[in-house]
Scaffold this active site. Structure first.
Site, mmCIF file in Angstrom:
data_model
loop_
_atom_site.group_PDB
_atom_site.id
_atom_site.type_symbol
_atom_site.label_atom_id
_atom_site.label_comp_id
_atom_site.label_asym_id
_atom_site.label_seq_id
_atom_site.Cartn_x
_atom_site.Cartn_y
_atom_site.Cartn_z
ATOM 1 N N ASP A 165 -7.643 -15.627 23.969
ATOM 2 C CA ASP A 165 -8.861 -15.154 24.617
ATOM 3 C C ASP A 165 -8.588 -14.903 26.096
ATOM 4 O OD1 ASP A 165 -11.857 -15.009 25.266
ATOM 5 O OD2 ASP A 165 -11.930 -15.664 23.172
ATOM 6 N N ASP A 174 -16.824 -30.818 30.013
ATOM 7 C CA ASP A 174 -16.864 -30.830 28.553
ATOM 8 C C ASP A 174 -15.492 -30.580 27.937
ATOM 9 O OD1 ASP A 174 -19.603 -31.004 29.006
ATOM 10 O OD2 ASP A 174 -20.111 -29.661 27.352
ATOM 11 N N HIS A 209 -15.516 -16.056 28.824
ATOM 12 C CA HIS A 209 -15.557 -15.915 27.367
ATOM 13 C C HIS A 209 -14.717 -16.970 26.658
ATOM 14 C CE1 HIS A 209 -14.753 -13.997 23.413
ATOM 15 N NE2 HIS A 209 -15.938 -13.443 23.577
ATOM 16 N N ASN A 300 -18.948 -6.708 16.488
ATOM 17 C CA ASN A 300 -20.369 -6.590 16.826
ATOM 18 C C ASN A 300 -20.885 -5.161 16.692
ATOM 19 O OD1 ASN A 300 -20.231 -9.289 17.504
ATOM 20 N ND2 ASN A 300 -20.101 -8.920 19.702
ATOM 21 N N ALA A 311 -9.712 -9.035 11.952
ATOM 22 C CA ALA A 311 -10.520 -9.811 11.015
ATOM 23 C C ALA A 311 -10.503 -9.233 9.602
ATOM 24 C CB ALA A 311 -11.960 -9.918 11.520
ATOM 25 N N TYR A 313 -8.124 -7.952 7.958
ATOM 26 C CA TYR A 313 -6.898 -8.212 7.212
ATOM 27 C C TYR A 313 -6.983 -9.538 6.462
ATOM 28 C CZ TYR A 313 -4.643 -4.397 9.772
ATOM 29 O OH TYR A 313 -4.311 -3.173 10.287
ATOM 30 N N SER A 362 -17.968 -13.426 18.317
ATOM 31 C CA SER A 362 -17.085 -14.278 19.131
ATOM 32 C C SER A 362 -17.553 -15.715 19.122
ATOM 33 C CB SER A 362 -17.063 -13.798 20.589
ATOM 34 O OG SER A 362 -16.142 -12.773 20.795
#
Length: 434
Positions: A165, A174, A209, A300, A311, A313, A362
């Protein structure tokens, strides 16, 4: 590869190479573009390298596949010549992929490649299921049963998750105890430069992101902040995207190989492109054969037959996005490439300097990555985990092209039950705790 739907001719056409041929002794002046050549021989590597107008980059996938990839700069005539070789399987553009979240999310420059390399309020409870505390339980974490198993003492200790990413903010409270030690030079890697923001490390997040994705998958177990899906797992930043969320195919392929070579368990790719990418399929084959669980956002585009790559595949588990009301999110891509669904609308998670609520597949993918981490931490292999994720998914009554096998269910995956609650709904902390 398990689903090699491309061909040399199709990839040549997608590259816009045309029907040119190399004329003997001819001097051809035309624009050069960057491509990735896939070959199964050393001679193919030599051929591609010798005609590249820039220093070629080789991505060796032979440890687990027949493939070697060569990234170089070629004219369309040279692309045609390479494509005609029997030992060259494909020549594809080294195109840009994009992160699959709300495009309003802003960030810094994309950087340059470095070739080196609503709504039930269940309240917040502590990890032992005790009294309320100041922690926010995002609706998605609760809806898939992660809150339940965490309260029962289930964690994902010892599991490594690679986040391909825009990087990770290792200083966020966090995440600071979940991110692999920054002093470990092999624990993180960057293929683009960090620009703007807090670039304490080359792999720091200058867009937000990657931190959001990482914070959903696995964050430290704290009495405030937000509750992730798989506390205890170790996060590794593989920075391939700049602050605006653009990522080169070659960098993503290198990151997939790197994660596999490090022996990490799960890799999350909340990025993609509507165009096929055999280079990413080859990299996925490499990682899959190495025993890595690959999770990817479906995209999206919000319509039928629009699942992006990688994705779509078989090597990757494609994830669509659902809403708090168990509907398919309007923005979510649909199609046969959807394997499983996960919460992806109004997802609260950490971002550099605080928290934010974002939409996108995502945001859905790391719910599945976190679920996979639980199963692997419980002793399952990556292959066994994939089967179990699909077998235990909750049928939402949606079309298979929308939900795949159904909504990921961490509790069912671990043999437990949960009430399907939505935690603190779409609430999100206003800022970092004091």
């Amino acid at each position: 590869m398990t689903d090699r739907s491309w061909s040399r001719r199709e990839l040549l056409k997608s590259a816009g190479a045309g029907a040119l041929a190399l004329a003997a002794g001819a001097v051809i002046h035309e624009r050069m573009s960057t491509y990735i050549v896939g070959t199964d021989s050393d001679a193919g590597v030599t051929a591609a390298s010798s005609v590249s107008d820039t220093d070629p980059l080789r991505i060796d996938l032979r440890a687990h596949t027949p493939w070697q990839l060569v990234r170089g700069t070629f004219s369309s005539a040279r692309v045609e010549s390479l494509t005609s070789r029997d030992d060259v399987a494909f020549v594809q553009p080294d195109r840009w992929l994009e992160t699959a979240s709300d495009p309003s999310d802003d960030g810094g420059d994309d950087g340059d490649e470095d070739d080196d390399g609503e709504e039930d309020d269940d309240g917040g409870e502590d990890d032992d299921g005790g009294e309320d505390d100041g922690r926010t339980v995002p609706w998605g974490t609760a809806r898939i049963g992660a809150k339940t198993v965490i309260e029962d003492g289930r964690r994902a200790d010892g599991v490594d998750i690679g986040i391909i990413d825009s990087g990770i903010d290792a200083t966020h409270p966090d995440l600071e105890d979940a991110v692999a030690p920054p002093t470990d030079e092999d624990a993180h890697k960057a293929w683009v430069k960090c620009r703007g923001g807090d670039c304490e490390h080359p792999w720091s997040d200058d867009g937000g992101h990657g931190t959001h994705v990482a914070g959903t998958a696995a964050g430290a177990s704290r009495s405030d902040g937000t509750l992730s899906v798989a506390p205890g797992a170790t996060l590794h930043a593989l920075k391939v995207c700049g602050g605006l969320g653009r990522c080169r195919t070659s960098a993503v392929a290198k990151a997939v190989r790197y994660a596999a070579d490090q022996g990490w368990d799960v890799v999350n790719l909340s990025l993609g492109s509507p165009q096929e990418s055999p280079a990413l399929q080859a990299a996925g084959e490499y990682a899959l054969e190495a025993g890595v669980m690959l999770v990817a956002a479906a995209g999206n585009r919000g319509r039928a037959d629009s699942v992006g790559y990688p994705a779509a595949y078989d090597e990757y588990l494609g994830v669509s996005a659902t809403t708090i009301d168990d509907g398919i999110a309007g923005f979510s891509s649909r199609g046969p490439g959807v394997d499983i669904a996960a919460p992806g609308a109004d997802i609260c998670a950490p971002v550099p300097g605080g928290y934010d609520t974002l939409d996108g597949t995502s945001m859905a993918a790391p719910h599945v990555a976190g679920a996979a981490a639980h199963a692997i931490g419980d002793g399952a292999s990556a292959a066994e985990t994939r089967v179990a994720l699909l077998e235990t998914a909750e049928d939402l009554g949606l079309e298979e092209t929308e939900q795949g096998a159904g909504l990921v269910d961490v509790a069912a995956l671990l043999g437990e039950e949960h009430d399907g609650g939505t935690g603190d709904g779409v609430s999100c902390p206003a800022g970092l705790p004091d």
